[in-house]
Design an enzyme around this catalytic site. Structure first.
Site, mmCIF file in Angstrom:
data_model
loop_
_atom_site.group_PDB
_atom_site.id
_atom_site.type_symbol
_atom_site.label_atom_id
_atom_site.label_comp_id
_atom_site.label_asym_id
_atom_site.label_seq_id
_atom_site.Cartn_x
_atom_site.Cartn_y
_atom_site.Cartn_z
ATOM 1 N N ASP A 70 0.875 -1.167 0.000
ATOM 2 C CA ASP A 70 0.000 0.000 0.000
ATOM 3 C C ASP A 70 0.911 1.215 0.000
ATOM 4 O OD1 ASP A 70 -2.957 0.526 0.002
ATOM 5 O OD2 ASP A 70 -2.279 2.006 1.456
ATOM 6 N N ASP A 156 4.279 9.743 -10.796
ATOM 7 C CA ASP A 156 5.691 9.828 -11.208
ATOM 8 C C ASP A 156 6.016 11.063 -12.057
ATOM 9 O OD1 ASP A 156 6.518 7.594 -9.831
ATOM 10 O OD2 ASP A 156 6.419 6.237 -11.547
ATOM 11 N N LYS A 175 14.567 4.466 -11.291
ATOM 12 C CA LYS A 175 13.539 4.504 -10.236
ATOM 13 C C LYS A 175 13.553 3.206 -9.423
ATOM 14 C CE LYS A 175 8.645 4.600 -9.192
ATOM 15 N NZ LYS A 175 7.292 4.290 -9.644
HETATM 16 P P1 IMP Z 1 -2.657 1.471 -3.776
HETATM 17 O O1 IMP Z 1 -2.711 0.564 -4.971
HETATM 18 O O2 IMP Z 1 -3.925 1.542 -3.002
HETATM 19 O O3 IMP Z 1 -1.448 1.194 -2.924
HETATM 20 O O4 IMP Z 1 -2.482 2.951 -4.347
HETATM 21 C C1 IMP Z 1 -1.302 3.301 -4.910
HETATM 22 C C2 IMP Z 1 -1.451 4.656 -5.590
HETATM 23 O O5 IMP Z 1 -0.457 5.534 -5.058
HETATM 24 C C3 IMP Z 1 -1.164 4.537 -7.066
HETATM 25 O O6 IMP Z 1 -2.332 4.343 -7.818
HETATM 26 C C4 IMP Z 1 -0.487 5.862 -7.379
HETATM 27 O O7 IMP Z 1 -1.453 6.847 -7.566
HETATM 28 C C5 IMP Z 1 0.255 6.156 -6.084
HETATM 29 N N1 IMP Z 1 1.613 5.570 -6.118
HETATM 30 C C6 IMP Z 1 2.099 4.563 -5.335
HETATM 31 N N2 IMP Z 1 3.367 4.274 -5.656
HETATM 32 C C7 IMP Z 1 3.685 5.088 -6.667
HETATM 33 C C8 IMP Z 1 4.864 5.233 -7.452
HETATM 34 O O8 IMP Z 1 5.868 4.507 -7.310
HETATM 35 N N3 IMP Z 1 4.813 6.184 -8.391
HETATM 36 C C9 IMP Z 1 3.730 6.978 -8.605
HETATM 37 N N4 IMP Z 1 2.602 6.870 -7.931
HETATM 38 C C10 IMP Z 1 2.573 5.919 -6.951
#
Ligand code: IMP
Length: 198
Positions: A70, A156, A175
């Protein structure tokens, strides 16, 4: 040993595959291979709570070793937004582009000095017996108001890491070596390797 990444996000899956490349004896699956599995709603107030609830739910439902991620972007001058709502910032079904557009509108209203932000990644490793380890890592940087670059995903194109002059969407595979996700993976590795070799 098989491990399931509790995500369908193809960008996260690609990044994890690259980061776990050197781990011997690990076969990486993801939720794409379990189309009937329904992940739980992300009701946690923190990245850690969401990572743990996703990891444990998938480990019990699929009866296997699971890593859940997350993660998101935190902007202190926006009271921590988008934070745990990073994926659904502009609405429940919003796209990355829509989320970035909303964020750009907000950061344009901030003084340049107030555009600091950090990415946070929380990883939780679980078996059907319970959570084995949860780790968290951050990378600090600043946000820009126009998108630059086409690699990566999410925020990003708006994020420049401290000491860099390009966005995460402009630095390609660099990255994978310097990100919040990479730092979190490094913290999780000893526990994962101990489980594999047990
Ligand atoms: P999750 O899938 O609920 O953890 O949400 C993750 C969200 O956070 C993604 O959809 C992106 O909007 C943002 N996010 C997380 N990690 C990254 C990254 O490495 N680069 C850019 N956005 C990220």
């Amino acid at each position: 040993m098989e491990i399931v990444l509790a995500t369908k996000n193809l960008h996260k899956i690609r990044e994890f595959r690259e980061m776990f490349k050197g781990v011997k004896g690990l076969e990486i699956l993801s939720l794409s291979q379990f189309p009937h599995y329904q992940p739980p709603p992300e009701t946690g107030a923190t990245f850690a709570e969401n990572a743990e609830l996703k990891a444990l739910h998938a480990a019990c439902a699929l009866n296997c070793l699971v890593i859940a991620d997350d993660s998101g972007l935190v902007v202190p001058a926006l009271n921590g937004r988008p934070g745990v709502n990073s994926r659904r910032y502009a609405g429940e079904e919003s796209t990355d582009a829509e989320n970035r557009k909303k964020l750009m509108q907000e950061i344009k209203l901030l003084d340049e000095g107030a555009r600091s932000a950090y990415f946070e990644c929380c990883l939780s490793l679980a078996t059907p017996q319970g959570i084995k380890k949860t780790v968290s890592a951050k990378v600090e940087g600043t946000l820009i108001t126009e998108e630059l670059g086409s690699d990566g995903f999410g925020y990003d194109p708006l994020f420049i890491k401290l000491d860099y002059d390009k966005t995460f969407a402009q630095i390609g595979k660099v990255k994978d070596r310097v990100s919040h996700r990479r730092k979190a993976v490094e913290k999780l590795l000893p526990t994962l390797e101990a489980i594999i070799s047990a």
